[in-house]
Design an enzyme around this catalytic site. Structure first.
Site, PDB file in Angstrom:
ATOM      1  N   ASP A 160      -3.660   1.083  -5.633  1.00 46.59           N
ATOM      2  CA  ASP A 160      -3.571   0.216  -4.464  1.00 46.59           C
ATOM      3  C   ASP A 160      -2.355   0.681  -3.658  1.00 46.59           C
ATOM      4  O   ASP A 160      -1.210   0.462  -4.065  1.00 46.59           O
ATOM      5  CB  ASP A 160      -3.416  -1.244  -4.904  1.00 46.59           C
ATOM      6  CG  ASP A 160      -3.405  -2.207  -3.720  1.00 46.59           C
ATOM      7  OD1 ASP A 160      -3.182  -1.759  -2.569  1.00 46.59           O
ATOM      8  OD2 ASP A 160      -3.601  -3.410  -3.941  1.00 46.59           O
ATOM      9  N   LYS A 208       0.193  -4.586   5.756  1.00 40.32           N
ATOM     10  CA  LYS A 208       1.619  -4.434   5.490  1.00 40.32           C
ATOM     11  C   LYS A 208       2.248  -3.403   6.411  1.00 40.32           C
ATOM     12  O   LYS A 208       3.325  -3.607   6.964  1.00 40.32           O
ATOM     13  CB  LYS A 208       1.834  -4.022   4.026  1.00 40.32           C
ATOM     14  CG  LYS A 208       1.123  -4.918   3.034  1.00 40.32           C
ATOM     15  CD  LYS A 208       1.624  -6.354   3.065  1.00 40.32           C
ATOM     16  CE  LYS A 208       0.864  -7.222   2.090  1.00 40.32           C
ATOM     17  NZ  LYS A 208       1.291  -8.627   2.135  1.00 40.32           N
ATOM     18  N   ILE A 227      -1.409  -0.078  -0.550  1.00 39.08           N
ATOM     19  CA  ILE A 227      -1.266  -0.934   0.621  1.00 39.08           C
ATOM     20  C   ILE A 227       0.116  -0.824   1.269  1.00 39.08           C
ATOM     21  O   ILE A 227       0.258  -1.046   2.468  1.00 39.08           O
ATOM     22  CB  ILE A 227      -1.584  -2.407   0.245  1.00 39.08           C
ATOM     23  CG1 ILE A 227      -1.718  -3.281   1.485  1.00 39.08           C
ATOM     24  CG2 ILE A 227      -0.539  -2.957  -0.710  1.00 39.08           C
ATOM     25  CD1 ILE A 227      -2.118  -4.724   1.180  1.00 39.08           C
ATOM     26  N   TYR A 260       1.569  -7.968  -8.454  1.00 41.00           N
ATOM     27  CA  TYR A 260       1.222  -8.931  -7.405  1.00 41.00           C
ATOM     28  C   TYR A 260       0.449 -10.107  -7.997  1.00 41.00           C
ATOM     29  O   TYR A 260      -0.600  -9.914  -8.616  1.00 41.00           O
ATOM     30  CB  TYR A 260       0.381  -8.181  -6.369  1.00 41.00           C
ATOM     31  CG  TYR A 260      -0.389  -9.006  -5.367  1.00 41.00           C
ATOM     32  CD1 TYR A 260      -1.757  -8.789  -5.185  1.00 41.00           C
ATOM     33  CD2 TYR A 260       0.223  -9.970  -4.567  1.00 41.00           C
ATOM     34  CE1 TYR A 260      -2.487  -9.503  -4.250  1.00 41.00           C
ATOM     35  CE2 TYR A 260      -0.498 -10.693  -3.630  1.00 41.00           C
ATOM     36  CZ  TYR A 260      -1.852 -10.461  -3.475  1.00 41.00           C
ATOM     37  OH  TYR A 260      -2.571 -11.171  -2.556  1.00 41.00           O
TER      38      TYR A 260
END
Lengths: 469, 488
Positions: A230, A272, A232, A145
């Protein structure tokens, strides 16, 4: 002596990268079905816009949560005053239950170990402040990312060192890549404090295999460093293999009482899964009470609005709703992803087989003039300005191989997606017509790609067998 | 808890040092309150919270507005058509209508003397986040900011902790009502320079926390002139701007620089709705910088603490309702004035004076007469008595880095009228009992041991208050008290 801090004048915020420039182009000329049908279609934004109707219908049925009321009584005052950085207990409980549900209830989380933050952006930065400082580095598998450049490094002074992953094995993390990254950090005189992975991966859209997770746990145990996972996108897994979190692996390996247990930290967010990025709801989950205590104090710099905590505590506590939401949301994501994959195929473009996320990792190597990042940029500019699609070039994600692009699919209607694919098909067709030599190159590449795409499917089939116990 | 040396080393210094400041007495009082909170019926002998600067006086007005404006919520039937757009809105520029509302509010609070540009409004995670962000933009690790004392205890964390900056206090004294003097600024600046500390600017709170006073024009102009001369920054935390309940009026730094020759790139404002409107839970912080580079950088940094879009939408609606805002501010001032009056007069009746103030959610109480000796230790000892025996959580001046022992910040806007009565009664009892005890001891020896720092007038004050508290009435202020003579 500079008048302002070095942070103002450097560009570690990373916002000069192409990732953000594409956004700007879109802002100047955004597609609208009616008002601007020739505009740029936004495919660079990883947003989940497919399931708002479900949220809206819940809100219609739950007016109290919607309007600062509890059992008909106004609790506005209570909420307006609530600034306890430990967070609203009922919200934390609902959140950890939701996180457990996403993991098939194979792991449970203790609400006292969760820290609420203003989005995952803040969660990741806060963890860096807790675990590392100037002179330290975290290892990150590529591609990753683009926002990590800002979130992890900018104000913290921490460095990142890439763990190079390649298409030769679906961009999976290998033991040698980990070791190589570690050595590279040492050569740069950086002290490695940990590894940060995104699982499911952004931009790949794949869940990590159990093998990779085991490798990671072994690595951080051996080097006595941290692991940040992470997660997410954990709620966006729409196909098998099922999501396996690092906590589940630790539990299965009976490592709860071990030293490594306290060095594993999870980041989560509702941006998300529920499609609520505007609400700024992030969380850090750590097994280390010192990290929890420090991160809790730091959350003062970015607490979640109490109004939002209250609304979401009611929503996430409604287990019937969350179950139904997750199920429908997954189906919609899967459907939209298949449409993207099919549309790409019609344009002779393949992508990494994915089972999660709000995007696909698309292979346009065969469309490059040369196997270079300059050629990738050239292609990207044509796609943004001529084809009018804002997609994200792999270089902005620090990919080691040119020619890969992240294409988002969950932030538009089926019709818009269809249009985007049509534009892409025309573009590819036009390249073919205009450039004979390019055509030859394309043909040879296509053969290679077809073989390779087949290999990908073959590989993933095997992975599937392993993971489905 | 036992931790191996190894595991401690694996965390950052920031995570394991004390610079978050939470081991200060400021928080001890909170803890005492948390474990034994006052409640009029369930726990009438509990600790009354007077250490929390919250504005709870006007929620009825807000609640009425909410009922009348269901479309201010994206979740109600009236507002749900906006839900999706707001839920995905994470643009760090912030909702235009929200910024408009905030700019209008700031303008009104500044007495309509200056216009705020909505495009300069940058969000942050409360004023806590705003102050930290501004520091990140203006200074590097090891640099320092001058802060007039006494100052908000949270600055220790907000300005220094993760930014790794230092605070250099600028001493202000009761002898001139804690005014910030040019001389004090120069002295602090020079002292820092001699120690090779790189001073990047000054940060002030106006209105002041904990003093509850507003800065006058001359002081502000003197500040601007000082920072211009030194070419350093001036950060003005105006979080209490709308809590001014009597004259003199609040003057924003934005107004001052309109009429002054000044490098605007050095001027920055921090604002919030936590005090003026009583919304600390909504986490609305604002950075307003006149410096474009700082504004742009702060905006990028706001990613780390954006205001929830749900909240932005709600407040956009409320703050753009100008009739409501006007009415709210007028009513809030009235209620704050009344509460302030009840408290300060009530205390005067038992011989306790406070710094004359016209703003804030607290007043600065002078307990120097009750100290055994003029030291910080005696102040803390007195404070512990107030917490544990009188059961009031007030904040000792030392937690605000006040250079004179004996001052306490007392919050008054976070309770109902009945609790006010109970609190006043407890103080009254405490002071009277104290007086009785002192009558027994040998007072003359006591006075000889007095710290020579005391001014002549203060000694007289102590003499009078301790010997004859019953002579002090509501209508006759203690003749020699320097505080009562003050005119600001």
């Amino acid at each position: 002596m500079g008048m302002l801090s070095r942070k103002v004048t450097c560009n570690s915020h990373g916002q000069d990268s192409s990732y953000f420039l594409g956004w700007q182009e879109y802002e100047n000329n955004p597609y609208d079905e009616v008002k601007n049908p020739q505009g740029i279609i936004q495919m660079g934004l990883a947003e989940n816009q497919l399931s708002f109707d479900l949220l809206e219908s819940w809100l219609a049925k739950n007016p109290d949560a919607a309007s600062f009321r509890r059992e008909g009584q106004s609790i506005f005052k209570e909420l307006a005053l609530f600034q306890d950085y430990h967070g609203l207990p009922v919200f934390k409980k609902a959140l950890v239950d939701f996180m457990a549900e996403i993991r098939g209830n194979k792991v449970t989380f203790d609400p006292n170990h969760i820290v609420l933050t203003a989005g995952a952006t803040s969660a990741n930065e806060t963890l860096m402040f807790c675990l590392a400082e100037q002179g330290d580095a975290f290892l990150l598998p590529t591609p990753y990312y683009p926002g990590f450049d800002r979130d992890l490094k900018w104000r913290t002074g921490v460095e990142t060192v890439p763990i190079q992953c390649t298409s030769s094995n679906r961009f999976q993390i290998t033991a040698s890549a980990l070791e190589e990254a570690y050595q590279q950090a040492q050569r740069k005189n950086l002290r490695v404090k940990g590894v940060l992975v995104t699982n499911p991966s952004n931009p790949l859209g794949t869940t990590m295999t159990r093998n990779e997770l085991d490798l990671l746990v072994n690595f951080i145990t051996d080097k006595e460093i941290h692991l940040i996972s992470d997660e997410i996108y954990s709620g966006t897994v729409f196909n098998s293999p099922a999501f396996v979190s690092v906590m589940e692996v630790l539990k299965d390996r009976k490592l709860e009482k071990s030293e490594v247990w306290e060095r594993v930290h999870t980041v989560y967010s509702l941006s998300k899964d529920l499609g609520l990025p505007g609400f700024r709801v992030g969380a850090i989950y750590s097994n280390d009470p010192i990290v929890v205590a420090a991160a809790t104090k730091m959350s003062s710099f970015g607490l979640v609005s109490s109004q939002t905590q209250y609304l979401l505590s009611a929503m996430l506590s409604d287990k019937k709703f969350t179950k139904e939401y997750m199920s429908k949301n997954h189906k919609r994501l899967q459907k939209q992803q298949s449409k993207l994959v099919a549309g790409l195929e019609k344009a002779d473009i393949g992508c990494l087989e994915s089972n999660a996320g709000l995007f696909c990792w698309v292979d346009m190597r065969h469309l490059l003039r040369s196997d270079t990042f300059e050629a990738e940029m050239e292609l990207w500019k044509r796609i943004v300005y001529d084809v009018k699609l804002n997609i994200s070039p792999g270089s902005s994600c620090h990919c080691s191989e040119p020619g890969w692009f992240r294409v988002c699919f969950a932030n538009m209607s089926e019709d818009t997606l269809k249009l985007a694919m049509q534009r892409l098909k025309s573009f590819v067709g036009s390249i073919t017509v205009n450039d004979q030599s390019h055509q030859e190159l394309k043909n040879s590449r296509r053969k290679f790609r077809t073989k390779w795409v087949f290999r990908l499917s073959f590989l993933s089939f095997h992975d599937r067998e392993q993971d489905e116990r | 808890m036992e931790f191996t040396r190894n595991s401690r080393q694996l965390l950052s210094k920031i995570a394991t040092n004390d610079r978050h400041g939470e081991n200060s007495p400021y928080f001890d009082g909170w803890k005492a309150y948390d474990s034994n909170p006052f409640h009029p019926t369930h726990n009438p002998h509990g600790v009354i919270q007077m250490g929390l600067a919250e504005n709870q006086l006007c929620f009825d007005l807000i609640e009425k507005w909410i009922l009348e404006n269901p479309d201010a919520s994206i979740c109600t039937a009236e507002g749900i058509d906006k839900f999706k757009d707001i839920a995905i809105f994470q643009d760090y520029h912030g909702l235009k209508e929200f910024r408009e509302g905030v700019a209008k509010f700031m303008r009104r609070v500044g007495g309509n003397r200056v216009k705020f540009d909505l495009n300069r409004i940058v969000m942050s995670g409360g004023a806590t986040g705003a102050n930290e962000t501004v520091m990140f933009c203006l200074a590097d690790p090891g640099d320092a900011f001058l802060v007039p004392s006494p100052y908000y205890a949270g600055f220790a964390r907000d300005l220094r902790w993760r930014t790794r900056l230092d605070i250099v206090p600028v001493d202000c004294r009761s002898s001139n009502n804690f005014r910030i003097t040019r001389a004090a600024l120069e002295e602090a600046y020079e002292k820092a320079r001699r120690s090779n500390i790189n001073v990047k600017g000054v940060i002030i709170a106006n209105p002041s926390n904990p003093l509850g006073t507003v800065l006058d024009k001359e002081t502000m102009r003197s500040l601007v002139s000082f920072i211009n001369d030194k070419n350093i920054h001036l950060v003005c935390d105006e979080i209490y701007a709308a809590t001014v309940f009597s004259s003199p009026r609040f003057i924003s730094i934005a107004e001052i620089i309109q009429d002054m020759d000044c490098n605007r790139d050095l001027i920055h404002i921090v604002y919030s709705l936590s005090k003026d409107m009583g919304f600390p839970g909504l986490r609305v912080g604002i950075v307003y910088s006149f410096n474009d580079d700082v504004m742009n950088c702060a905006r990028k940094m706001s990613s780390f603490g954006l205001v929830s879009s749900q909240t932005q939408f709600f407040l956009a609606s409320m703050l753009n309702d100008e009739e409501f805002v006007g009415n709210f501010l007028r009513e809030s001032s009235k209620r704050l004035a009344k509460r302030h009056h009840v408290f300060t007069k009530g205390l005067e009746r038992v011989g306790i004076s406070s710094l004359k103030s016209n703003a804030g959610l607290f007043f600065w109480m002078d307990m120097r007469p009750l100290l055994k000796e003029q030291t910080v230790e005696a102040e803390i000892e007195l404070w512990r008595v107030i917490i544990n025996k009188v059961k009031l959580n007030v904040s000792p001046g030392s937690s605000f880095q006040c250079s004179e022992p004996g001052w306490f910040r007392v919050c008054f806007a976070n309770m109902d009228d009945e609790t006010v009565r109970v609190a006043l009664e407890r103080i009254r009892q405490f002071v009277l009992q104290g007086k009785e005890k002192d009558d027994v001891s040998d007072k003359s020896k006591h006075w000889k041991k007095q710290n020579l720092r005391l001014s002549f007038s203060s000694v007289r004050l102590y003499d009078e208050s301790l010997m004859t508290p019953r002579m002090i009435s509501p209508h006759s202020p203690i003749p020699h008290s320097p505080l009562v003579r003050a005119r600001t």
